[in-house]
Design a protein around this motif. Structure first.
Motif, short mmCIF file in Angstrom:
data_model
loop_
_atom_site.label_atom_id
_atom_site.label_comp_id
_atom_site.label_asym_id
_atom_site.label_seq_id
_atom_site.Cartn_x
_atom_site.Cartn_y
_atom_site.Cartn_z
N MET A 18 -31.55 7.27 -56.06
CA MET A 18 -32.46 7.84 -55.06
C MET A 18 -32.80 6.81 -53.98
O MET A 18 -32.83 7.14 -52.80
N VAL A 19 -33.03 5.58 -54.39
CA VAL A 19 -33.34 4.51 -53.43
C VAL A 19 -32.14 4.24 -52.54
O VAL A 19 -32.27 4.10 -51.31
N ILE A 20 -30.95 4.17 -53.12
CA ILE A 20 -29.74 3.87 -52.35
C ILE A 20 -29.45 4.99 -51.35
O ILE A 20 -29.18 4.71 -50.17
N VAL A 21 -29.51 6.24 -51.80
CA VAL A 21 -29.24 7.37 -50.89
C VAL A 21 -30.25 7.39 -49.75
O VAL A 21 -29.90 7.59 -48.59
N THR A 22 -31.51 7.16 -50.07
CA THR A 22 -32.55 7.14 -49.03
C THR A 22 -32.30 6.03 -48.03
O THR A 22 -32.35 6.26 -46.81
N ALA A 23 -32.02 4.82 -48.52
CA ALA A 23 -31.80 3.68 -47.63
C ALA A 23 -30.57 3.89 -46.74
O ALA A 23 -30.62 3.65 -45.53
N VAL A 24 -29.48 4.36 -47.32
CA VAL A 24 -28.25 4.58 -46.55
C VAL A 24 -28.45 5.68 -45.52
O VAL A 24 -28.01 5.55 -44.37
N THR A 25 -29.12 6.75 -45.91
CA THR A 25 -29.36 7.86 -44.97
C THR A 25 -30.22 7.41 -43.80
O THR A 25 -29.89 7.68 -42.63
N LEU A 26 -31.31 6.72 -44.09
CA LEU A 26 -32.20 6.28 -43.01
C LEU A 26 -31.54 5.21 -42.14
O LEU A 26 -31.74 5.19 -40.92
N ALA A 27 -30.73 4.36 -42.74
CA ALA A 27 -29.98 3.37 -41.95
C ALA A 27 -28.98 4.09 -41.04
O ALA A 27 -28.81 3.72 -39.87
N GLY A 28 -28.33 5.13 -41.57
CA GLY A 28 -27.40 5.91 -40.76
C GLY A 28 -28.09 6.59 -39.60
O GLY A 28 -27.59 6.60 -38.47
N VAL A 29 -29.27 7.15 -39.86
CA VAL A 29 -30.05 7.78 -38.78
C VAL A 29 -30.39 6.74 -37.71
O VAL A 29 -30.27 7.00 -36.52
N PHE A 30 -30.80 5.55 -38.15
CA PHE A 30 -31.15 4.49 -37.20
C PHE A 30 -29.95 4.10 -36.35
O PHE A 30 -30.03 4.03 -35.12
N VAL A 31 -28.83 3.85 -37.00
CA VAL A 31 -27.63 3.41 -36.27
C VAL A 31 -27.16 4.48 -35.30
O VAL A 31 -26.90 4.20 -34.12
N ILE A 32 -27.05 5.72 -35.79
CA ILE A 32 -26.52 6.79 -34.94
C ILE A 32 -27.46 7.13 -33.79
O ILE A 32 -27.06 7.15 -32.62
N PHE A 33 -28.73 7.36 -34.10
CA PHE A 33 -29.63 7.86 -33.06
C PHE A 33 -30.26 6.76 -32.22
O PHE A 33 -30.40 6.92 -31.01
N ASN A 34 -30.65 5.66 -32.82
CA ASN A 34 -31.28 4.58 -32.03
C ASN A 34 -30.24 3.70 -31.33
O ASN A 34 -30.33 3.48 -30.13
N LEU A 35 -29.29 3.19 -32.09
CA LEU A 35 -28.35 2.22 -31.52
C LEU A 35 -27.24 2.87 -30.70
O LEU A 35 -26.96 2.43 -29.59
N ILE A 36 -26.61 3.90 -31.23
CA ILE A 36 -25.47 4.50 -30.54
C ILE A 36 -25.91 5.47 -29.44
O ILE A 36 -25.47 5.36 -28.30
#
Length: 156
Positions: free
Chosen positions: A127-145
């Motif tokens: 649960m921790v890993i899925v949450t961290a990866v999902t939120l990191a993906g949201v950050f990279v896609i929406f904030n950075l890209i």
């Protein structure tokens, strides 16, 4: 029990109204491509609102075309399997409220593990890993890209 025809009419109406509201609110944010590149903030919500509106119309047309068939079909709204669906709907409403207060990352950090728990996952590490990866993906896609402004906590 309720007929599928009545359920389809209600779902079509609710989805259509929500789709139109999302389209109107998205237009206020601006849609389309920016002059300096990228897309406007309301573009993705407008696409979602458009899809919802079209889906509502398709469901309505299908129900009208197959009125007799859907009137004979019954829906058991109180089945145990449906109760989980209602609980997930409640969690999503709570998420929408938390999103305005805690922002996307903190509310997502609550939503993802809660949904995983409700759907039967009990491995806390997963649960921790899925949450961290999902939120990191949201950050990279929406904030950075994409450079999209996402909801922030009220205290920021």
């Amino acid at each position: 029990m309720v007929s599928m025809k009545k359920c389809n009419y209600v779902i079509s109406a609710v989805t259509g109204v929500l789709g139109v509201i999302i389209l109107i609110l998205s237009a206020q944010l601006g849609t389309g491509f920016k002059a300096d590149g990228g897309i406007s903030t309301g573009t993705w919500p407008a696409i979602m609102g458009g899809i919802m509106t079209v889906a509502a119309i398709v469901l309505l047309v299908m129900t009208l075309a197959n009125r007799k068939k859907y009137e004979e079909m019954e829906v058991a709204l109180k089945m145990p399997a449906n109760k989980r669906v209602y609980a997930v709907m409640g969690v999503m409403v709570l998420y929408c409220v938390l999103l305005r207060i805690l922002g996307i990352y903190l509310s997502g950090a609550v939503l993802i593990p809660v949904l995983m728990w409700m759907l039967g996952e009990r491995d806390k590490k997963k649960m921790v890993i899925v949450t961290a990866v999902t939120l990191a993906g949201v950050f990279v896609i929406f904030n950075l890209i994409l450079g999209t402004k996402l909801p922030e906590p009220f205290f920021m």
